[in-house]
Scaffold this active site. Structure first.
Site, PDB file in Angstrom:
ATOM      1  N   LYS A 130      52.649   7.286  32.802  1.00 40.09           N
ATOM      2  CA  LYS A 130      52.130   7.475  31.449  1.00 40.09           C
ATOM      3  C   LYS A 130      51.264   6.276  31.058  1.00 40.09           C
ATOM      4  CE  LYS A 130      53.283   8.616  26.722  1.00 40.09           C
ATOM      5  NZ  LYS A 130      52.480   7.496  26.184  1.00 40.09           N
ATOM      6  N   LYS A 185      64.130  24.923  26.214  1.00 40.31           N
ATOM      7  CA  LYS A 185      65.465  24.357  26.438  1.00 40.31           C
ATOM      8  C   LYS A 185      65.921  23.556  25.215  1.00 40.31           C
ATOM      9  CE  LYS A 185      67.807  20.888  29.131  1.00 40.31           C
ATOM     10  NZ  LYS A 185      67.720  19.622  29.780  1.00 40.31           N
ATOM     11  N   LYS A 242      67.198  17.332  22.321  1.00 37.97           N
ATOM     12  CA  LYS A 242      66.823  16.436  21.241  1.00 37.97           C
ATOM     13  C   LYS A 242      65.345  16.088  21.308  1.00 37.97           C
ATOM     14  CE  LYS A 242      68.777  12.704  21.614  1.00 37.97           C
ATOM     15  NZ  LYS A 242      69.645  11.697  22.070  1.00 37.97           N
TER      16      LYS A 242
END
Ligand code: TRP
Length: 427
Positions: A118, A202, A205
């Site tokens: 990233k 899915k 959190k």
């Protein structure tokens, strides 16, 4: 066979949701009631520090998750239930493992690599924002597992690589210091459904699509009514496949009830009614647990006591004696005993003395004679070919004096060498 040891950690960094319950808590509690395995369930609060820098969140989540497990029926007198940070032998073991682990192994960890990738995309420094905690995560997890020589570790798919690393780390330690650790296996239960969240992805959190397990009834109802559906009108047949509503229902209903719901879908049940039925089902399963949960949360000192007592008993039975052996094994030893005295107080090593042949960077061939603990007794000079080295080994085994080919190593006494050769030849 020795009793199987099953171990898994739960990181307290959030509020438990329906997905955590159906995917991890419920199967683990059921397994701990049925099997005669020795189970270890713990709150990995050191791991939570990697994910959050918010101290109150760690405390609150630890309380909530511990209360959830107890409310779900975990019996702390039948399993080991504890908090990672109450077992100081775990971070101590982490360091011993750190010293036998190649940095390259950790460079390959998915979570670390994802952070680096990233950063590369963002044009940032490769390690920007990466803490050593994130980097060392798999080592701390290996210590959690190896501390108790667990055989099986139930985990989600995303954790399988960490188990492979734990095996590698255990093998490195065993190779250097003798057989101390069982190599653990990941147990990924394919049958356990991953629950969909409010938006159909899915439940997680990180997607902000969760249904908290112990939301009050009114809030639960509101959330259930916000689950996405397609735009089919009442009376139109509905697909069960790919319907988050149906999958959630199936995870909490009995098989017969699921069949009946399937028929209602085919008949074209209205979405509002399906949601009503799902809410009733969830509420009937959750309400009794929620009541226990609320009682437990209201008495944090009871939970504190359960966790403290779990860790204390666990340390006395396993962690403290194990770390003492491991310290001894790596050389963190008392100074007021000679090696020979220490050896007398230690159980005899299983391994036999052996000759080891190898090639050095100088291109020559060598052998070593090592005793059962891996201590070198003889060190040869270099030979031009492996054959010559082999002939010298054979001659020594036949009783020839070693002097023409080798010197005693690490100050080994002639007597020790003779005794080890006798032991070897007596095989
Ligand atoms: N890493 C696990 C998770 O986030 C939690 C964990 C910590 C764990 N230590 C463990 C799981 C040891 C199994 C064994 O899900």
């Amino acid at each position: 066979m020795a009793q199987q040891r099953i171990l898994t950690g739960i990181t307290p960094s959030g509020t438990p949701h329906l997905g955590n319950y159906a995917g991890a808590i419920r199967p683990a509690v059921e397994a701990s009631r049925q099997s005669d395995a020795e189970s270890f369930y713990f709150l990995s609060d050191y791991h939570a520090l990697i994910k959050t820098g918010n101290p109150e969140r760690v405390r609150r989540s630890t309380l909530e998750i511990a209360a959830t497990w107890l409310a779900a029926g975990l019996r702390p007198e039948r399993v080991w239930f504890y908090r990672q940070s109450d077992v100081p032998e775990i971070p101590e073991l982490t360091w011993l493992l750190t010293c036998v682990t190649g940095k390259g192994l950790l460079n390959r960890a998915h979570a670390y690599k994802a952070a680096v990738d990233k950063n590369a995309l963002d044009g940032a420094d490769p390690d920007a924002g990466v803490t050593m905690g994130l980097f060392m995560y798999p080592l701390l997890m290996a210590a959690d597992i190896l501390m108790f020589n667990a055989h099986r570790v139930p985990v989600g798919r995303d954790q399988v690589q960490h188990l492979e690393m734990a095996r590698d780390i255990a093998a490195s330690f065993n190779h250097r210091y003798g057989e101390h650790f069982v190599l653990p296996e990941a147990a990924v239960d394919e049958a356990v459904a991953t629950l969909p969240g409010l938006d159909g992805r899915k439940m997680s959190k990180s997607y902000d699509n969760t249904i908290p397990l112990f939301a009050p009834a009114a809030a639960l109802k509101k959330l259930v009514f916000s689950i996405v559906t397609d735009s089919k009108a009442p009376g139109e047949p509905k697909e069960t496949e790919g319907s988050p509503l149906f999958q959630l229902y199936r995870a909490f209903a009995a098989p017969g009830e699921t069949q009946a719901m399937r028929a209602r879908f085919e008949e074209g049940i209205a979405w509002g009614e399906a949601k009503e039925i799902l809410f009733d089902k969830l509420e009937s399963v959750i309400a009794p647990m929620r009541a226990r949960y609320e009682e437990l949360i209201a008495e944090p000192e009871r939970i504190e006591q359960v966790l403290k007592s779990g860790a204390e008993r666990l340390r006395a039975k396993y962690a403290t004696p194990s770390i003492a052996k491991l310290r001894e094994a790596v050389g963190l030893r008392r100074l007021d005993r000679t090696l020979a005295e220490t050896a007398q107080t230690q159980p005899k090593a299983q391994a036999r003395p052996q000759f080891k042949q190898y090639r050095e960077a100088d291109g020559l061939f060598y052998f070593k004679f090592v005793d059962g603990d891996g201590r070198a007794l003889l060190q040869s000079r270099g030979f031009a070919s492996p054959r010559e080295a082999g002939q010298a080994v054979a001659a020594i085994k036949d009783g020839a004096d070693f002097a023409p080919w080798a010197d005693s190593a690490e100050g080994a006494a002639r007597d020790d060498i003779a005794r080890a050769l006798d032991a070897l030849c007596a095989e």
